[in-house]
Structure formats: structure tokens, C-alpha cells
Design a protein around this motif. Structure first.
Motif, mmCIF file in Angstrom:
data_model
loop_
_atom_site.group_PDB
_atom_site.id
_atom_site.type_symbol
_atom_site.label_atom_id
_atom_site.label_comp_id
_atom_site.label_asym_id
_atom_site.label_seq_id
_atom_site.Cartn_x
_atom_site.Cartn_y
_atom_site.Cartn_z
ATOM 1 N N LYS A 120 21.314 92.065 47.906
ATOM 2 C CA LYS A 120 21.108 91.380 46.627
ATOM 3 C C LYS A 120 19.880 90.459 46.713
ATOM 4 C CE LYS A 120 23.646 88.791 43.176
ATOM 5 N NZ LYS A 120 24.664 87.775 43.005
ATOM 6 N N ALA A 121 19.806 89.689 47.801
ATOM 7 C CA ALA A 121 18.700 88.734 47.952
ATOM 8 C C ALA A 121 17.357 89.451 48.035
ATOM 9 C CB ALA A 121 18.927 87.878 49.194
ATOM 10 N N ARG A 122 17.381 90.689 48.567
ATOM 11 C CA ARG A 122 16.128 91.451 48.726
ATOM 12 C C ARG A 122 15.870 92.369 47.539
ATOM 13 N NH1 ARG A 122 12.882 89.525 52.623
ATOM 14 N NH2 ARG A 122 14.233 88.083 53.667
ATOM 15 N N GLY A 123 16.676 92.223 46.503
ATOM 16 C CA GLY A 123 16.458 93.028 45.284
ATOM 17 C C GLY A 123 16.675 94.510 45.490
ATOM 18 N N LYS A 124 17.620 94.852 46.360
ATOM 19 C CA LYS A 124 17.890 96.269 46.635
ATOM 20 C C LYS A 124 19.280 96.642 46.119
ATOM 21 C CE LYS A 124 14.120 96.632 49.196
ATOM 22 N NZ LYS A 124 13.681 95.243 49.006
ATOM 23 N N PRO A 125 19.435 97.916 45.748
ATOM 24 C CA PRO A 125 20.790 98.350 45.365
ATOM 25 C C PRO A 125 21.664 98.447 46.609
ATOM 26 C CG PRO A 125 19.300 100.221 45.411
ATOM 27 C CD PRO A 125 18.452 99.003 45.705
ATOM 28 N N PHE A 126 22.933 98.495 46.409
ATOM 29 C CA PHE A 126 23.866 98.636 47.551
ATOM 30 C C PHE A 126 24.870 99.740 47.196
ATOM 31 C CE2 PHE A 126 27.662 96.957 50.002
ATOM 32 C CZ PHE A 126 27.185 97.366 51.232
ATOM 33 N N PRO A 127 24.404 101.004 47.282
ATOM 34 C CA PRO A 127 25.285 102.110 46.860
ATOM 35 C C PRO A 127 26.318 102.470 47.919
ATOM 36 C CG PRO A 127 23.157 102.964 47.569
ATOM 37 C CD PRO A 127 23.079 101.482 47.706
ATOM 38 N N ASN A 128 26.296 101.758 49.028
ATOM 39 C CA ASN A 128 27.225 102.089 50.129
ATOM 40 C C ASN A 128 28.441 101.175 50.177
ATOM 41 O OD1 ASN A 128 25.841 104.323 51.474
ATOM 42 N ND2 ASN A 128 24.201 102.812 51.636
ATOM 43 N N ASP A 129 28.851 100.767 48.970
ATOM 44 C CA ASP A 129 29.995 99.867 48.880
ATOM 45 C C ASP A 129 31.290 100.695 48.809
ATOM 46 O OD1 ASP A 129 31.510 97.679 48.679
ATOM 47 O OD2 ASP A 129 30.856 97.071 46.683
ATOM 48 N N HIS A 130 31.689 101.221 49.962
ATOM 49 C CA HIS A 130 32.904 102.052 50.005
ATOM 50 C C HIS A 130 33.576 101.852 51.366
ATOM 51 C CE1 HIS A 130 30.297 104.721 52.258
ATOM 52 N NE2 HIS A 130 29.478 104.799 51.220
ATOM 53 N N LEU A 131 34.555 102.656 51.665
ATOM 54 C CA LEU A 131 35.392 102.460 52.855
ATOM 55 C C LEU A 131 34.575 102.284 54.140
ATOM 56 C CD1 LEU A 131 38.230 102.384 54.118
ATOM 57 C CD2 LEU A 131 38.161 104.875 54.244
ATOM 58 N N ASP A 132 33.440 102.979 54.210
ATOM 59 C CA ASP A 132 32.640 102.930 55.440
ATOM 60 C C ASP A 132 32.187 101.508 55.767
ATOM 61 O OD1 ASP A 132 31.520 104.586 57.550
ATOM 62 O OD2 ASP A 132 29.554 104.036 56.746
ATOM 63 N N GLN A 133 31.937 100.689 54.733
ATOM 64 C CA GLN A 133 31.472 99.320 55.017
ATOM 65 C C GLN A 133 32.570 98.521 55.716
ATOM 66 O OE1 GLN A 133 31.143 96.036 52.470
ATOM 67 N NE2 GLN A 133 29.780 95.087 53.963
ATOM 68 N N PHE A 134 33.783 98.653 55.198
ATOM 69 C CA PHE A 134 34.931 97.975 55.828
ATOM 70 C C PHE A 134 35.127 98.495 57.253
ATOM 71 C CE2 PHE A 134 39.622 98.092 56.549
ATOM 72 C CZ PHE A 134 39.814 96.727 56.685
ATOM 73 N N PHE A 135 35.077 99.806 57.384
ATOM 74 C CA PHE A 135 35.324 100.438 58.680
ATOM 75 C C PHE A 135 34.290 99.977 59.717
ATOM 76 C CE2 PHE A 135 35.599 104.135 61.562
ATOM 77 C CZ PHE A 135 36.969 104.246 61.678
ATOM 78 N N ASN A 136 33.015 99.967 59.320
ATOM 79 C CA ASN A 136 31.957 99.559 60.254
ATOM 80 C C ASN A 136 32.162 98.124 60.736
ATOM 81 O OD1 ASN A 136 30.580 101.980 60.148
ATOM 82 N ND2 ASN A 136 29.281 101.345 58.442
ATOM 83 N N ALA A 137 32.518 97.243 59.804
ATOM 84 C CA ALA A 137 32.720 95.839 60.187
ATOM 85 C C ALA A 137 33.913 95.704 61.130
ATOM 86 C CB ALA A 137 32.924 94.984 58.935
ATOM 87 N N VAL A 138 34.976 96.458 60.852
ATOM 88 C CA VAL A 138 36.173 96.383 61.699
ATOM 89 C C VAL A 138 35.867 96.933 63.100
ATOM 90 C CG1 VAL A 138 38.515 97.301 61.997
ATOM 91 C CG2 VAL A 138 37.799 96.431 59.772
ATOM 92 N N VAL A 139 35.131 98.042 63.148
ATOM 93 C CA VAL A 139 34.789 98.631 64.453
ATOM 94 C C VAL A 139 33.946 97.641 65.266
ATOM 95 C CG1 VAL A 139 33.481 100.462 65.597
ATOM 96 C CG2 VAL A 139 35.029 101.030 63.726
#
Ligand SMILES: Cc1cc2nc3c(=O)[nH]c(=O)nc-3n(C[C@H](O)[C@H](O)[C@H](O)COP(=O)(O)O)c2cc1C
Length: 281
Positions: A120-139
Motif C-alpha cells: 500500500k505504501a509503495r502504491g502497488k496492488p496486492f493481488p496475493n491476499d489469499h491463503l498462501d499469505q497466511f501459510f507463508n507467515a505461519v511457516v
């Protein structure tokens, strides 16, 4: 190979763990470290001796040196110094009061807040807002937890991870003032062990180490063999929920885990994770 050599210690530990005699080249460098890993056991009884803040910080630094998915660094460690906060967390886990006796108590947090914030701060879209984001952080967070345990164990400290902090996760989240998209994966008790502890046997390596492709085999038969090996070495001291399930004539690991998971737990977890802002689609 002398009996008290690191190679001998590794062989003994892994034979007890897996029921298998492994070949260990005594000329390998780093066997003393491997012996600590092979002989790992969780500790729940601690000496009344502090773990100094500098040592804790050193261990955090070593743990956070672990690899991180895409260098995203989605893992934090909360050092719970305030005994009132620790006690309030432990009050949500009434059957584990011993957590209050550990010299230190940490909470490992999967923190997915920074990535969408940066986009958001860099003015970019974030189309990867799905299960993978949660999974990556948990891993990432699980790897940091594991690395912390390895580092602490190398120094002779004892640890016990505590997933029970997720039993009343909204309360714990409030106590720690966790940001959006931040989920505690586990707590960790740390201290100087009061007892040697024991090795817990694991499923055989033939069950859990696969070469190329999963074979078709008798999976329940493998588990039954493990049940019997483990019961011969370390029988359970009591049968879980005997009021509901009765006293089994043979009580093994699989019966214990089946009984454990016959009770609903953390059924609100998905709802909590979504409420923190993660999308799990
Ligand atoms: C993610 C994770 C969460 C755990 N949570 C708890 C817990 O809440 N309470 C507890 O007493 N042990 C907990 N443990 C410890 C396990 O019970 C222990 O690792 C297992 O029984 C095997 O024993 P060992 O670690 O001595 O080999 C946890 C372990 C892991 C990896």
C-alpha cells in the motif's frame, strides 16, 4: 567408537527414538550439535535459575537468522517479561500452571501485516491476499520457533512449545496487543532443566521418510507396529478420557491421539484468523 562419543550418543538416542540402528560416521564435524538434536526432549520442570536478558536476545537473534520465504520476514517473537501478562495467558490454560515456573516465556507470532502495508505504501496492488499469505507467515514463524529451540538446546536450556495459548486465542491476542494479520503460532517455555527428561519414540523412519514416491503399504499396520514399540518403551501413565471411552486392554499412541481428537478444540480458530484480517480462500 567409544560409548560416550558424540557418534555413540546419536546412535543411542536415535535407536531409542526410531527403533533403528543408524550408521554415524564418527569423523563428521559437528556431531556434538547433532547429538543435542537427536536427543531432543521437551522440558516442563525447571531450576529456579534465570535466563539472562542478553542470552534471550542472543537466542532471538540466532532464531531470526533462519531462512525466510522470499525474504519476507513474517515472523516476530514476543518476550513476555511482565509476569501479570504471563499469568493472564496461563490462566487461559488451567491444566498447565507449570508454565509460570519457566525462567522465560515467549510467543512466536506469524506477522502478515507488514507485506500488504508495504504494498500500500509503495502504491502497488496486492493481488496475493489469499491463503498462501497466511501459510507463508505461519511457516516462517514455525521455522523461527524451531531454530530457537535448536539454539537453546545447544546451550543446555530446556524448552517446551505451547500451542495451548491458542485455546483462547482472542484473549491472548488482546493481552499481547497483537496487530492485524498477526497470529500466535505457539508459546515457548524456556529454562534450565530440573530433570534429564526422556526421549519420546517417533514413528519409524520407514513410515515418515519417503523415497521418490509414496509406496502403497499397510499404513495402519505401520502405526500399529509403532504403538507396540512405543508402549514397550514408554507406556502411557494414564488413559485419556477413560470415563467416555473406558479402559483399553492395550493403550497405544494411536488410541491416545484418537481420543484426544475426539474432543472439539479451537473450533473458533478460523474465525479468529479471519477477524485478524487474513483471507483464507
Ligand atoms: C507446535 C507445538 C506445540 C506444542 N504445544 C504443547 C502444549 O501446549 N503443551 C505441552 O505440554 N506440550 C506441547 N508441545 C510439546 C509436545 O507435546 C511434544 O513435543 C511431544 O509430546 C513430543 O515430545 P518431545 O518434544 O519430548 O519429543 C508442543 C509441541 C509443538 C511442536
Amino acid at each position: 567408537m567409544s560409548d560416550d562419543s558424540p557418534a555413540g550418543a546419536i546412535q543411542r538416542a536415535l535407536s531409542e527414538r526410531f527403533g533403528e540402528q543408524l550408521a554415524v560416521d564418527p569423523g563428521l564435524v559437528g556431531l556434538a550439535c547433532l547429538a543435542k538434536i537427536a536427543g531432543y526432549r521437551s522440558h516442563r520442570r525447571f531450576q529456579p535459575r534465570a535466563v539472562e536478558p542478553d542470552l534471550l536476545r542472543l537466542l532471538c537473534a540466532c532464531a531470526l537468522s533462519a531462512p525466510s520465504k522470499s525474504d519476507l520476514q513474517q515472523s516476530d517473537i514476543v518476550i513476555v517479561d511482565d509476569m501479570a501478562v504471563r499469568k493472564a495467558i496461563v490462566a487461559t490454560i488451567p491444566d498447565m500452571p507449570w508454565i509460570n515456573e519457566a525462567a522465560a516465556f515467549l510467543v512466536f507470532v506469524a506477522n502478515g501485516e507488514r507485506l500488504p502495508m508495504i504494498c500500500k505504501a509503495r502504491g502497488k496492488p496486492f493481488p496475493n491476499d489469499h491463503l498462501d499469505q497466511f501459510f507463508n507467515a505461519v511457516v516462517d514463524s514455525a521455522i523461527v520457533l524451531s531454530t530457537f529451540i535448536g539454539a537453546a538446546t545447544a546451550l543446555g536450556l530446556g524448552c517446551c512449545p505451547i500451542s495451548a495459548i491458542r485455546d483462547h486465542i482472542a484473549t491472548v491476542s488482546g493481552l499481547l496487543n497483537l496487530p492485524q494479520r498477526s497470529v500466535p503460532i505457539a508459546g515457548l517455555c524456556i529454562g534450565w532443566p530440573a530433570q534429564a527428561g526422556e526421549i519420546t519414540p517417533r514413528l519409524s523412519l520407514d513410515t515418515t521418510v519417503i523415497r521418490d514416491r509414496y509406496p502403497s503399504c499397510d499404513r495402519l499396520g505401520e502405526i500399529d507396529a509403532y504403538d507396540r514399540r512405543r508402549a514397550a518403551q514408554r507406556p502411557y501413565r494414564r488413559q485419556r478420557d477413560a470415563d467416555r471411552w473406558g479402559e483399553a486392554s492395550f493403550y497405544g499412541w494411536s488410541e491416545d491421539k484418537a481420543r484426544q481428537y475426539a474432543e472439539p478444540t479451537r473450533t473458533d480458530f478460523g474465525e479468529f484468523v479471519r477477524s485478524k484480517g487474513f483471507r483464507l480462500d
